[in-house]
Design a protein around this motif. Sequence first.
Motif, mmCIF file in Angstrom:
data_model
loop_
_atom_site.group_PDB
_atom_site.id
_atom_site.type_symbol
_atom_site.label_atom_id
_atom_site.label_comp_id
_atom_site.label_asym_id
_atom_site.label_seq_id
_atom_site.Cartn_x
_atom_site.Cartn_y
_atom_site.Cartn_z
ATOM 1 N N SER A 82 0.843 -1.193 0.000
ATOM 2 C CA SER A 82 0.000 0.000 0.000
ATOM 3 C C SER A 82 0.880 1.246 0.000
ATOM 4 C CB SER A 82 -0.885 -0.019 1.250
ATOM 5 O OG SER A 82 -1.511 1.221 1.440
ATOM 6 N N SER A 83 0.471 2.248 -0.772
ATOM 7 C CA SER A 83 1.210 3.511 -0.777
ATOM 8 C C SER A 83 0.691 4.470 0.288
ATOM 9 C CB SER A 83 1.114 4.172 -2.155
ATOM 10 O OG SER A 83 -0.233 4.460 -2.468
ATOM 11 N N LEU A 84 -0.277 4.047 1.064
ATOM 12 C CA LEU A 84 -0.855 4.892 2.112
ATOM 13 C C LEU A 84 0.125 5.014 3.279
ATOM 14 C CD1 LEU A 84 -3.471 6.381 2.970
ATOM 15 C CD2 LEU A 84 -4.077 4.309 4.200
ATOM 16 N N PRO A 85 0.527 6.237 3.628
ATOM 17 C CA PRO A 85 1.482 6.425 4.727
ATOM 18 C C PRO A 85 0.788 6.366 6.094
ATOM 19 C CG PRO A 85 0.955 8.540 3.767
ATOM 20 C CD PRO A 85 0.209 7.500 2.960
ATOM 21 N N VAL A 86 0.355 5.179 6.482
ATOM 22 C CA VAL A 86 -0.430 4.990 7.705
ATOM 23 C C VAL A 86 0.290 5.544 8.932
ATOM 24 C CG1 VAL A 86 -1.513 3.275 9.209
ATOM 25 C CG2 VAL A 86 -1.549 2.954 6.752
ATOM 26 N N ALA A 87 1.543 5.187 9.106
ATOM 27 C CA ALA A 87 2.286 5.637 10.283
ATOM 28 C C ALA A 87 2.448 7.154 10.278
ATOM 29 C CB ALA A 87 3.650 4.958 10.343
ATOM 30 N N ASP A 88 2.759 7.741 9.130
ATOM 31 C CA ASP A 88 2.922 9.193 9.051
ATOM 32 C C ASP A 88 1.630 9.917 9.411
ATOM 33 O OD1 ASP A 88 5.409 8.541 8.124
ATOM 34 O OD2 ASP A 88 5.153 9.398 6.131
ATOM 35 N N LEU A 89 0.521 9.415 8.902
ATOM 36 C CA LEU A 89 -0.772 10.044 9.200
ATOM 37 C C LEU A 89 -1.113 9.947 10.683
ATOM 38 C CD1 LEU A 89 -2.745 8.761 6.092
ATOM 39 C CD2 LEU A 89 -1.986 11.109 6.517
ATOM 40 N N ALA A 90 -0.890 8.773 11.267
ATOM 41 C CA ALA A 90 -1.193 8.584 12.694
ATOM 42 C C ALA A 90 -0.269 9.419 13.574
ATOM 43 C CB ALA A 90 -1.088 7.108 13.064
ATOM 44 N N LEU A 91 1.004 9.455 13.236
ATOM 45 C CA LEU A 91 1.945 10.259 14.020
ATOM 46 C C LEU A 91 1.647 11.746 13.877
ATOM 47 C CD1 LEU A 91 5.241 8.290 13.425
ATOM 48 C CD2 LEU A 91 3.995 8.506 15.584
ATOM 49 N N GLY A 92 1.213 12.162 12.703
ATOM 50 C CA GLY A 92 0.832 13.565 12.514
ATOM 51 C C GLY A 92 -0.304 13.966 13.438
ATOM 52 N N ALA A 93 -1.330 13.125 13.533
ATOM 53 C CA ALA A 93 -2.461 13.415 14.428
ATOM 54 C C ALA A 93 -2.018 13.414 15.883
ATOM 55 C CB ALA A 93 -3.576 12.399 14.216
ATOM 56 N N TRP A 94 -1.168 12.458 16.245
ATOM 57 C CA TRP A 94 -0.675 12.370 17.616
ATOM 58 C C TRP A 94 0.138 13.611 17.971
ATOM 59 C CZ3 TRP A 94 4.498 11.593 19.320
ATOM 60 C CH2 TRP A 94 4.618 11.307 20.690
ATOM 61 N N LEU A 95 1.004 14.065 17.057
ATOM 62 C CA LEU A 95 1.811 15.262 17.314
ATOM 63 C C LEU A 95 0.949 16.511 17.433
ATOM 64 C CD1 LEU A 95 4.863 14.584 14.998
ATOM 65 C CD2 LEU A 95 4.904 14.783 17.486
ATOM 66 N N LEU A 96 -0.078 16.612 16.595
ATOM 67 C CA LEU A 96 -0.975 17.762 16.695
ATOM 68 C C LEU A 96 -1.683 17.775 18.038
ATOM 69 C CD1 LEU A 96 -2.488 17.814 13.111
ATOM 70 C CD2 LEU A 96 -1.036 19.571 14.152
ATOM 71 N N GLU A 97 -2.140 16.632 18.475
ATOM 72 C CA GLU A 97 -2.797 16.552 19.782
ATOM 73 C C GLU A 97 -1.804 16.914 20.887
ATOM 74 O OE1 GLU A 97 -5.831 13.480 21.632
ATOM 75 O OE2 GLU A 97 -3.783 12.695 21.704
ATOM 76 N N PHE A 98 -0.604 16.383 20.811
ATOM 77 C CA PHE A 98 0.445 16.654 21.798
ATOM 78 C C PHE A 98 0.790 18.142 21.842
ATOM 79 C CE2 PHE A 98 4.956 16.871 23.053
ATOM 80 C CZ PHE A 98 4.877 16.232 24.279
ATOM 81 N N ALA A 99 0.751 18.792 20.676
ATOM 82 C CA ALA A 99 1.070 20.218 20.584
ATOM 83 C C ALA A 99 -0.097 21.107 20.991
ATOM 84 C CB ALA A 99 1.508 20.557 19.158
ATOM 85 N N GLY A 100 -1.226 20.485 21.358
ATOM 86 C CA GLY A 100 -2.374 21.268 21.779
ATOM 87 C C GLY A 100 -3.178 21.848 20.626
ATOM 88 N N ARG A 101 -3.017 21.282 19.445
ATOM 89 C CA ARG A 101 -3.743 21.764 18.269
ATOM 90 C C ARG A 101 -4.871 20.808 17.912
ATOM 91 N NH1 ARG A 101 -1.997 26.025 15.215
ATOM 92 N NH2 ARG A 101 -4.189 25.831 14.622
ATOM 93 N N ALA A 102 -5.815 20.674 18.831
ATOM 94 C CA ALA A 102 -6.953 19.783 18.621
ATOM 95 C C ALA A 102 -7.742 20.178 17.376
ATOM 96 C CB ALA A 102 -7.855 19.784 19.843
#
Length: 151
Positions: A82-102
């Motif tokens: 699959s060309s879908l960057p699953v880990a990148d997408l999940a880590l992006g959401a996690w980092l946004l949440e961690f940064a307080g950017r809900a």
Amino acid sequence: MITAEQRELAESERAWLGKHDPIDHLRSQSGRAGSPEGLASVDPRALTHVRESGLASILTADAGGTHPDLAVLTAEHGRAASSLPVADLALGAWLLEFAGRADLADAHASGDRVVTVVTSPYGQSLHGDRIAASAHLSSSCRTRLIAISWC
């Protein structure tokens, strides 16, 4: 050790990938006019699946997923080519949440904005038509923060 729940998660994702073969999508893109040779594109059906299934937000507090859960999903997508960057997408959401950017994390999970993780040398920025990112040094932990971009 993989839990029974993670096995079920893997089986569910494997079934979806079996019905929506990523290789068929990649073959359909090969040689298409305007398609750069050698570059993979992400199947729009896969992006819809990520949005509807909540895979992009698996690591957020609301989803309650773990990094091993993400590893199971990533392994299934790798197995299916699959060309879908699953880990990148999940880590992006996690980092946004961690940064307080809900607000951005919610937009990411809904598909209004696609967020991925990129890195840049400290103090430099990347800019393009659909990407903007920069790296910063955190004074509290003395590590480079990962830049986030969206398109």
